[in-house]
Design a protein around this motif. Structure first.
Motif, PDB file in Angstrom:
ATOM      1  N   ILE A 165      37.257  42.954  40.242  1.00  9.88           N
ATOM      2  CA  ILE A 165      37.635  41.736  39.531  1.00  9.88           C
ATOM      3  C   ILE A 165      38.193  42.178  38.190  1.00  9.88           C
ATOM      4  O   ILE A 165      37.487  42.782  37.375  1.00  9.88           O
ATOM      5  N   ILE A 182      44.307  39.062  45.166  1.00  7.12           N
ATOM      6  CA  ILE A 182      44.262  37.634  44.887  1.00  7.12           C
ATOM      7  C   ILE A 182      44.520  37.444  43.396  1.00  7.12           C
ATOM      8  O   ILE A 182      43.810  38.002  42.564  1.00  7.12           O
ATOM      9  N   VAL A 184      44.583  34.827  40.405  1.00  4.26           N
ATOM     10  CA  VAL A 184      44.140  33.499  39.984  1.00  4.26           C
ATOM     11  C   VAL A 184      44.889  33.136  38.706  1.00  4.26           C
ATOM     12  O   VAL A 184      44.703  33.750  37.669  1.00  4.26           O
ATOM     13  N   VAL A 245      34.491  33.632  41.384  1.00  2.99           N
ATOM     14  CA  VAL A 245      34.946  34.888  41.972  1.00  2.99           C
ATOM     15  C   VAL A 245      33.774  35.856  41.914  1.00  2.99           C
ATOM     16  O   VAL A 245      33.230  36.111  40.834  1.00  2.99           O
ATOM     17  N   VAL A 254      36.747  34.630  46.592  1.00  5.11           N
ATOM     18  CA  VAL A 254      37.144  33.569  45.680  1.00  5.11           C
ATOM     19  C   VAL A 254      36.843  32.236  46.342  1.00  5.11           C
ATOM     20  O   VAL A 254      37.373  31.942  47.421  1.00  5.11           O
ATOM     21  N   HIS A 266      40.897  42.934  45.894  1.00  3.69           N
ATOM     22  CA  HIS A 266      40.864  42.874  44.447  1.00  3.69           C
ATOM     23  C   HIS A 266      41.264  41.471  43.997  1.00  3.69           C
ATOM     24  O   HIS A 266      41.955  40.753  44.734  1.00  3.69           O
ATOM     25  N   CYS A 267      40.853  41.120  42.788  1.00  5.66           N
ATOM     26  CA  CYS A 267      41.240  39.828  42.209  1.00  5.66           C
ATOM     27  C   CYS A 267      41.682  40.033  40.771  1.00  5.66           C
ATOM     28  O   CYS A 267      40.979  40.675  39.974  1.00  5.66           O
TER      29      CYS A 267
END
Length: 468
Positions: A165, A182, A184, A245, A254, A266-267
């Protein structure tokens, strides 16, 4: 000699220091993280260096119509022979950022600016205290500039861990391409990184809480980009707000506000910034800040405290390095008695470094549609430009706005490869109040993408006789 103390070494701070020294000030620059600030070390320079690599990959992948073949002759797949070494890419990114910071440091020292490494805070409107490795140092000042920048906003339900994250400052520690990233947030930062990692070959999911990506940009431009994203295989989830998350081993989960779940490797959290103004003694020194912590300033960068100015992202005006630098210069010109013009946001050009890029200046379509500004416009699709055809570029357009009666150019939008370079003549026209006839009568190279700017101006000929 005027004693100038600047807190923060980003574009607002170091550009102000150069101007103040040039005008004879005794300048002290207090900086914590490295000259250039986030613009050089963690934001503009690193991200645009990464994007430069992504641009090459985009050109390679979309070069089939130019007659180029990669990999197996029957498939023409670029991935068969072109791959990304993300570790090498990020090593270059960080090396370039470091070198740029060093170059700024050398320039500052050549200009006789006293550089102090430490964290600065106000102890009154005319006193700055720096916490350094050797202890506290106090500086008396005739003028203080606050240029401390901003940091990535963090959500309590989506805490970055630096491994899975991530904020955008942590992406450059990755050595391998994420299997599924991902993103956001669909503002400028989110859209740029989504575009870049998609081009590098990553499976990308872009989560947008709004109806479309880039809600603050021209709607037509944002639609072009969203169409390109979809065509290239990116997943865009509109009207979707991330509620939390969490990390699950080597994956991230998520959870959206409506209960849907998106998983990836991964985010990237790209949900805005917060100003670096806490615990700086601002309120105690009479410097007003808004509810979000941004320093309140006027158009010549003055705060509510006499002799205290502010510049850059900590002011919340426009989070652009060019604006920060200009705010810093304006502050010095104003306080040191040089000629100065107040900041005019309608002449600021900006760019979103996606593929294609989106560049804007001046009046917006929203202002025209709402009746706030009476203007006429013309839009020319890029696919009609001969140079674009030769290069295989078909996504984008040139849009110009002009006053209905006078024909004066008041704004424009360019969606194209290298739009950041193409917006300059439009910005010049807006700044100098040129008419569409003056723009159209300037020679352009044939063939060139700038030809579309001249053509758009020609199509607006005669509007000076048409009522709004």
């Amino acid at each position: 000699m005027t004693r100038v103390v600047i807190v923060g070494g980003g574009p607002g701070g170091y550009e102000a220091a150069l101007v103040a020294s040039q005008l004879g000030g005794q300048v002290t620059l207090i900086d914590t993280d490295g000259l250039g600030g986030s613009a050089v070390l963690t934001d503009c320079v690193p991200s645009k260096t990464l994007i430069a690599t992504a641009e090459v990959m985009t050109e390679v992948r979309e070069s089939a119509e130019l007659g180029l073949r990669f990999g197996a002759a029957e498939t023409g797949q670029a991935d068969a022979v072109v791959s990304i070494d993300l570790g090498a890419v990020n090593a270059r990114v960080l090396a370039l950022a470091k070198k740029q910071s060093e170059d700024i440091c050398e320039r500052i020292q050549r200009e006789n600016v006293d550089l102090v490494i430490g964290r600065g805070r106000l102890a009154g409107p005319d006193t700055v205290v720096a916490e350094t490795a050797a202890g506290e140092r106090t500086f008396d000042a005739d003028m203080v500039l606050i240029a401390t920048g901003a940091s990535p906003r963090q959500l309590p339900t989506a805490k970055p861990d630096g491994e899975r994250i991530l904020t955008w400052t942590q992406l450059y520690d990755l050595t391998e391409l994420p299997e599924r990233l991902i993103v956001v947030g669909s503002g400028v930062t989110g859209a740029e990184f989504a575009s870049a990692y998609d081009a590098l070959g990553c499976d990308v999911v872009l989560i947008s809480s709004r109806e479309r990506v880039l809600p603050g940009e021209d709607a037509d431009a944002a639609q072009v980009l969203e169409d390109v994203f979809s065509r290239r295989g990116m997943t865009v989830l509109s009207m979707s707000r991330a509620a939390s998350v969490v990390r699950d081993g080597d994956s991230v989960v998520v959870t959206l506000a409506d209960g849907r779940v998106v998983t990836g490797s991964h985010c990237l959290m790209a949900v805005g910034s917060i100003p670096n103004t806490a615990d700086m003694g601002l309120a105690e020194s009479g410097v007003a800040v808004d509810q979000a912590g941004f320093v309140t300033i006027d158009r010549v960068s003055r705060t509510s405290a006499r002799g205290v100015y502010a510049a850059g992202d900590c002011t919340g005006v426009l989070p652009l390095a060019s604006v920060a630098a200009m705010q810093g210069r304006i502050a010095m010109w104003h306080t040191l008695g040089d000629a100065v013009a107040p900041l005019d946001l309608m002449t600021v050009s900006s760019n979103v470094f996606t593929a294609p890029e989106i560049a804007t200046v001046g009046v917006t379509q929203t202002q025209v549609d709402s009746g706030e500004v009476i203007a006429r416009s013309v839009t020319l699709p890029l696919r009609g430009n001969p140079r674009a055809k030769m290069q295989g570029s078909r996504d984008g357009f040139v849009k110009l706005f002009c006053r209905s009666v006078t024909g004066i150019v008041v704004g424009g939008v360019v969606v194209a490869p290298r739009a950041s370079e193409l917006i300059y003549p439009v910005a010049m026209a807006v700044e100098q109040r040129l008419t569409v006839d003056q723009v159209s009568q300037s020679f352009t190279v044939y063939p060139s993408l700038t030809g579309s700017i001249a053509e758009a101006a020609r199509r607006l000929h005669g509007t000076r006789s048409i009522a709004g």
